[in-house]
Design a protein around this motif. Structure first.
Motif, PDB file in Angstrom:
ATOM      1  N   HIS A 134      -8.505   2.428  -3.939  1.00  0.00           N
ATOM      2  CA  HIS A 134      -7.527   1.540  -4.588  1.00  0.00           C
ATOM      3  C   HIS A 134      -7.480   0.190  -3.866  1.00  0.00           C
ATOM      4  CE1 HIS A 134      -3.688   0.004  -6.047  1.00  0.00           C
ATOM      5  NE2 HIS A 134      -3.788   0.868  -7.034  1.00  0.00           N
ATOM      6  N   ARG A 183       1.077   4.031  -2.927  1.00  0.00           N
ATOM      7  CA  ARG A 183       0.803   5.438  -2.632  1.00  0.00           C
ATOM      8  C   ARG A 183       1.958   6.321  -3.091  1.00  0.00           C
ATOM      9  NH1 ARG A 183      -1.440   6.642   3.186  1.00  0.00           N
ATOM     10  NH2 ARG A 183      -3.395   6.102   2.164  1.00  0.00           N
ATOM     11  N   ARG A 184       3.169   5.839  -2.866  1.00  0.00           N
ATOM     12  CA  ARG A 184       4.347   6.603  -3.276  1.00  0.00           C
ATOM     13  C   ARG A 184       4.412   6.713  -4.799  1.00  0.00           C
ATOM     14  NH1 ARG A 184      10.512   5.315  -1.223  1.00  0.00           N
ATOM     15  NH2 ARG A 184      11.479   7.151  -2.127  1.00  0.00           N
ATOM     16  N   SER A 215       1.893   6.489  -6.856  1.00  0.00           N
ATOM     17  CA  SER A 215       0.779   7.323  -7.289  1.00  0.00           C
ATOM     18  C   SER A 215       1.099   8.795  -7.110  1.00  0.00           C
ATOM     19  CB  SER A 215      -0.479   6.966  -6.484  1.00  0.00           C
ATOM     20  OG  SER A 215      -1.562   7.774  -6.863  1.00  0.00           O
ATOM     21  N   SER A 216       1.798   9.148  -6.011  1.00  0.00           N
ATOM     22  CA  SER A 216       2.181  10.545  -5.760  1.00  0.00           C
ATOM     23  C   SER A 216       3.154  11.035  -6.824  1.00  0.00           C
ATOM     24  CB  SER A 216       2.828  10.678  -4.378  1.00  0.00           C
ATOM     25  OG  SER A 216       1.918  10.277  -3.383  1.00  0.00           O
ATOM     26  N   VAL A 260      -4.339   6.783  -5.400  1.00  0.00           N
ATOM     27  CA  VAL A 260      -4.296   6.122  -4.102  1.00  0.00           C
ATOM     28  C   VAL A 260      -4.438   7.222  -3.055  1.00  0.00           C
ATOM     29  CG1 VAL A 260      -2.987   4.552  -2.622  1.00  0.00           C
ATOM     30  CG2 VAL A 260      -2.753   4.394  -5.094  1.00  0.00           C
ATOM     31  N   GLY A 261      -5.670   7.653  -2.811  1.00  0.00           N
ATOM     32  CA  GLY A 261      -5.921   8.811  -1.961  1.00  0.00           C
ATOM     33  C   GLY A 261      -6.068   8.457  -0.498  1.00  0.00           C
ATOM     34  N   ARG A 262      -6.289   9.508   0.295  1.00  0.00           N
ATOM     35  CA  ARG A 262      -6.481   9.333   1.733  1.00  0.00           C
ATOM     36  C   ARG A 262      -7.936   9.016   2.037  1.00  0.00           C
ATOM     37  NH1 ARG A 262      -2.106  10.384   4.534  1.00  0.00           N
ATOM     38  NH2 ARG A 262      -0.465  11.656   3.623  1.00  0.00           N
ATOM     39  N   ALA A 309       0.831  -1.212   0.000  1.00  0.00           N
ATOM     40  CA  ALA A 309       0.000   0.000   0.000  1.00  0.00           C
ATOM     41  C   ALA A 309       0.863   1.259   0.000  1.00  0.00           C
ATOM     42  CB  ALA A 309      -0.930  -0.008   1.205  1.00  0.00           C
ATOM     43  N   PHE A 310       1.921   1.279   0.822  1.00  0.00           N
ATOM     44  CA  PHE A 310       2.807   2.446   0.872  1.00  0.00           C
ATOM     45  C   PHE A 310       3.566   2.611  -0.435  1.00  0.00           C
ATOM     46  CE2 PHE A 310       2.641   1.948   5.652  1.00  0.00           C
ATOM     47  CZ  PHE A 310       1.933   3.140   5.854  1.00  0.00           C
ATOM     48  N   ILE A 319      -5.027  -0.310  -0.877  1.00  0.00           N
ATOM     49  CA  ILE A 319      -5.415   0.364   0.363  1.00  0.00           C
ATOM     50  C   ILE A 319      -6.583  -0.374   1.015  1.00  0.00           C
ATOM     51  CG2 ILE A 319      -6.259   2.531   1.359  1.00  0.00           C
ATOM     52  CD1 ILE A 319      -3.442   2.779   0.338  1.00  0.00           C
TER      53      ILE A 319
END
Length: 312
Positions: free
Chosen positions: A190, A54-55, A57-58, A71-73, A50-51, A193
């Motif tokens: 996602h 997210r990375r 995706s950023s 991959v939002g909050r 997941a991390f 997540i």
């Protein structure tokens, strides 16, 4: 083809679990230690993924304003929903693995597979619609296949431990609930997540029911770590990831058919690794269960083809 292979390998991974659990019991480990170590490993692996997602995706978002699936909050409400949706899978593991103490591995997987008709029944009740002829035929085939595969036709019910049978059927009910809730819990998020928060919910529940003393008493440094790694990898990490990759591209119907590959893998390992006796009639029952699972999708596809030819 790669998406079909992805779902197939994910389902086959599930089929390996019960054999590993029986081996762990043979080494003297308890239910809480087995399920707890599995979910702990799954928790660590899924959050690592997941991390990473997210990375990645950023980085994509910074490179381009458009992204296919951010991959939002999540809000805390969404997190609690996902954790609650993940708890039935932990309950399924506890019930299913506990049933293995009382009944053969090959019978336990057959009982778990009753989620197929339970799901149909639950869907019919929720939609307030009677099952059609195809569904009724499917249920009949599944029921007949189960009687053969479980060995009830040859040996009778009295040979089997009633506690194990009840636990196996309750595992099927729990798995049905998991399928029902997991699909409805924050589907826009996602998959990496979603699965991470769902595993978190399952882990919290198991640690409440079975305090993780194995983290402090040194058990994890022994063979329990190996069993936890295998169960976490093949049970809590690989299948959700492979399903998340493949199911959106091949559809839930085909995924259900391919998902049935878990059954022959589990029975085959019961026979070859655990040396449980599986007769020809039981293998015929396994075949019938697989046909029953595939029947709705196959009739749907043949119906589409017939309509296509008629329109031509």
């Amino acid at each position: 083809m790669k998406y079909i292979l992805s779902v197939l390998l994910g389902a086959m991974s599930y089929g390996i679990l019960s054999t590993i659990v029986v081996k762990a019991y043979g080494e003297g480990y308890g239910l809480g230690e087995v399920v707890g170590s599995q979910l702990l490993v799954g928790f660590l692996l899924s959050w690592s993924l997941a991390f990473y997602m997210r990375r990645r995706s950023s980085k994509r978002e910074s490179a381009s304003s458009r992204t296919s699936k951010p991959v939002g909050r999540l809000t805390w409400k969404q997190r609690f929903m996902l954790m609650a949706a993940g708890m039935p899978t932990a309950v399924t593991g506890l019930l299913y693995y506990h049933s293995l103490r009382y009944i053969p591995n090959s019978l336990a997987i057959i009982l778990l597979f009753q989620f197929t008709w339970m799901g149909v029944l639950l869907h019919a009740i929720s939609q307030r619609k009677r099952p059609n002829a195809i569904m009724l035929l499917t249920l009949a085939v599944l029921f007949g296949g189960t009687l053969l595969a479980a060995g009830i036709m040859e040996q009778g019910v009295s040979r089997f431990n009633i506690i194990g049978i009840v636990l196996g059927l309750l595992a099927a009910v729990s798995y049905t609930m998991f399928i029902l809730f997991s699909g409805k819990a924050v589907p826009s998020v996602h998959p990496a997540i979603r699965s991470s928060w769902m595993i978190t919910g399952g882990l919290i529940l198991v640690f409440i029911l079975f305090p993780p003393t194995f983290l402090l008493n040194g058990l994890l440094l022994g063979k329990l770590l190996l069993f936890g790694l295998l169960l976490g990898l093949f049970g809590a990490f690989i299948p959700p990831v492979l399903f998340a990759i493949g199911v959106p591209h091949i559809g839930e119907g085909m995924a259900g058919i391919l998902g049935a590959s878990e059954l022959p893998v589990a029975v085959l390992l019961s026979s070859s690794v655990l040396h449980e006796q599986v007769s020809f009639l039981q293998w015929a029952g396994v075949g019938l269960v697989l046909i029953g699972v595939a029947l709705p999708e196959l009739t749907k596809k043949s119906g589409i083809r017939m309509n296509h030819h008629a329109s031509m």
